[in-house]
Design a protein around this motif. Sequence first.
Motif, PDB file in Angstrom:
ATOM      1  N   MET A 213       0.786  -1.129   0.081  1.00 45.84           N
ATOM      2  CA  MET A 213       0.082   0.088  -0.027  1.00 45.84           C
ATOM      3  C   MET A 213       0.893   1.200   0.114  1.00 45.84           C
ATOM      4  SD  MET A 213      -2.851   1.160   2.624  1.00 45.84           S
ATOM      5  CE  MET A 213      -4.177  -0.438   2.137  1.00 45.84           C
ATOM      6  N   GLY A 214       0.859   2.086  -0.735  1.00 39.78           N
ATOM      7  CA  GLY A 214       1.488   3.391  -1.070  1.00 39.78           C
ATOM      8  C   GLY A 214       0.859   4.557  -0.429  1.00 39.78           C
ATOM      9  N   LEU A 215       1.587   5.444  -0.285  1.00 42.23           N
ATOM     10  CA  LEU A 215       1.081   7.001   0.255  1.00 42.23           C
ATOM     11  C   LEU A 215      -0.117   7.337  -0.440  1.00 42.23           C
ATOM     12  CD1 LEU A 215       1.845   9.023   2.105  1.00 42.23           C
ATOM     13  CD2 LEU A 215       3.261  10.180   0.597  1.00 42.23           C
ATOM     14  N   GLU A 216      -0.239   7.258  -1.701  1.00 46.44           N
ATOM     15  CA  GLU A 216      -1.490   7.514  -2.375  1.00 46.44           C
ATOM     16  C   GLU A 216      -2.718   6.922  -2.103  1.00 46.44           C
ATOM     17  OE1 GLU A 216      -3.056   7.971  -6.779  1.00 46.44           O
ATOM     18  OE2 GLU A 216      -1.190   8.075  -6.745  1.00 46.44           O
ATOM     19  N   ASP A 217      -2.484   5.459  -1.728  1.00 45.01           N
ATOM     20  CA  ASP A 217      -3.644   4.754  -1.188  1.00 45.01           C
ATOM     21  C   ASP A 217      -4.210   4.954   0.057  1.00 45.01           C
ATOM     22  OD1 ASP A 217      -3.700   3.126  -3.645  1.00 45.01           O
ATOM     23  OD2 ASP A 217      -2.137   1.768  -2.735  1.00 45.01           O
ATOM     24  N   LEU A 218      -3.062   5.501   1.002  1.00 45.08           N
ATOM     25  CA  LEU A 218      -3.310   5.924   2.401  1.00 45.08           C
ATOM     26  C   LEU A 218      -4.207   7.215   2.547  1.00 45.08           C
ATOM     27  CD1 LEU A 218       0.014   4.964   4.302  1.00 45.08           C
ATOM     28  CD2 LEU A 218      -2.233   4.009   4.387  1.00 45.08           C
ATOM     29  N   THR A 219      -3.654   8.187   1.472  1.00 42.37           N
ATOM     30  CA  THR A 219      -4.341   9.598   1.383  1.00 42.37           C
ATOM     31  C   THR A 219      -5.651   9.262   0.868  1.00 42.37           C
ATOM     32  OG1 THR A 219      -2.083  10.424   0.633  1.00 42.37           O
ATOM     33  CG2 THR A 219      -4.135  11.848  -0.002  1.00 42.37           C
ATOM     34  N   ASN A 220      -6.142   8.397  -0.103  1.00 44.96           N
ATOM     35  CA  ASN A 220      -7.158   8.276  -0.540  1.00 44.96           C
ATOM     36  C   ASN A 220      -8.238   7.781   0.568  1.00 44.96           C
ATOM     37  OD1 ASN A 220      -6.784   9.265  -3.140  1.00 44.96           O
ATOM     38  ND2 ASN A 220      -6.418   7.159  -3.962  1.00 44.96           N
ATOM     39  N   GLN A 221      -7.815   6.639   1.343  1.00 44.36           N
ATOM     40  CA  GLN A 221      -8.381   5.964   2.537  1.00 44.36           C
ATOM     41  C   GLN A 221      -8.722   7.053   3.470  1.00 44.36           C
ATOM     42  OE1 GLN A 221      -6.326   2.667   3.885  1.00 44.36           O
ATOM     43  NE2 GLN A 221      -7.194   1.366   2.427  1.00 44.36           N
ATOM     44  N   ALA A 222      -7.825   8.145   3.885  1.00 41.42           N
ATOM     45  CA  ALA A 222      -8.000   9.106   4.735  1.00 41.42           C
ATOM     46  C   ALA A 222      -9.221   9.919   4.135  1.00 41.42           C
ATOM     47  CB  ALA A 222      -6.638   9.883   5.146  1.00 41.42           C
ATOM     48  N   LYS A 223      -9.005  10.376   2.792  1.00 39.59           N
ATOM     49  CA  LYS A 223     -10.116  11.407   2.324  1.00 39.59           C
ATOM     50  C   LYS A 223     -11.299  10.662   2.606  1.00 39.59           C
ATOM     51  CE  LYS A 223      -7.185  13.737  -0.932  1.00 39.59           C
ATOM     52  NZ  LYS A 223      -6.669  14.149  -2.115  1.00 39.59           N
ATOM     53  N   GLU A 224     -11.583   9.455   2.191  1.00 40.07           N
ATOM     54  CA  GLU A 224     -12.958   8.756   2.271  1.00 40.07           C
ATOM     55  C   GLU A 224     -13.235   8.669   3.696  1.00 40.07           C
ATOM     56  OE1 GLU A 224     -12.545   4.953   0.366  1.00 40.07           O
ATOM     57  OE2 GLU A 224     -11.703   5.548  -1.332  1.00 40.07           O
ATOM     58  N   PHE A 225     -12.539   8.351   4.614  1.00 35.90           N
ATOM     59  CA  PHE A 225     -12.965   8.469   6.097  1.00 35.90           C
ATOM     60  C   PHE A 225     -13.433   9.834   6.360  1.00 35.90           C
ATOM     61  CE2 PHE A 225     -12.111   9.228  10.485  1.00 35.90           C
ATOM     62  CZ  PHE A 225     -13.001   8.124  10.916  1.00 35.90           C
ATOM     63  N   LEU A 226     -12.669  10.761   6.018  1.00 36.31           N
ATOM     64  CA  LEU A 226     -13.126  12.203   6.367  1.00 36.31           C
ATOM     65  C   LEU A 226     -14.528  12.580   5.855  1.00 36.31           C
ATOM     66  CD1 LEU A 226      -9.818  13.925   6.200  1.00 36.31           C
ATOM     67  CD2 LEU A 226     -11.117  13.395   8.153  1.00 36.31           C
ATOM     68  N   LYS A 227     -15.056  11.764   5.093  1.00 41.85           N
ATOM     69  CA  LYS A 227     -16.320  11.802   4.209  1.00 41.85           C
ATOM     70  C   LYS A 227     -17.517  11.194   4.920  1.00 41.85           C
ATOM     71  CE  LYS A 227     -15.280  15.640   2.396  1.00 41.85           C
ATOM     72  NZ  LYS A 227     -15.836  16.985   2.635  1.00 41.85           N
TER      73      LYS A 227
END
Length: 60
Positions: free
Chosen positions: A1-15
Amino acid sequence: MGLEDLTNQAKEFLKSDQAEDISDKLLDGAADLANKVTGDKFSDQVEGARDAADKAVGNE
């Protein structure tokens, strides 16, 4: 899992519904504390800041 994947997961969680519930509780507590400390002198500004922060997190 790369940094982009983690960033996308964080964005999804925040919504998410879960983030909305957590953020509402935290923001309400922070606003209540700020109003208590200032004797409600800045309650309009506190409420405005609370609402602006709430729009940035969660799904409402």
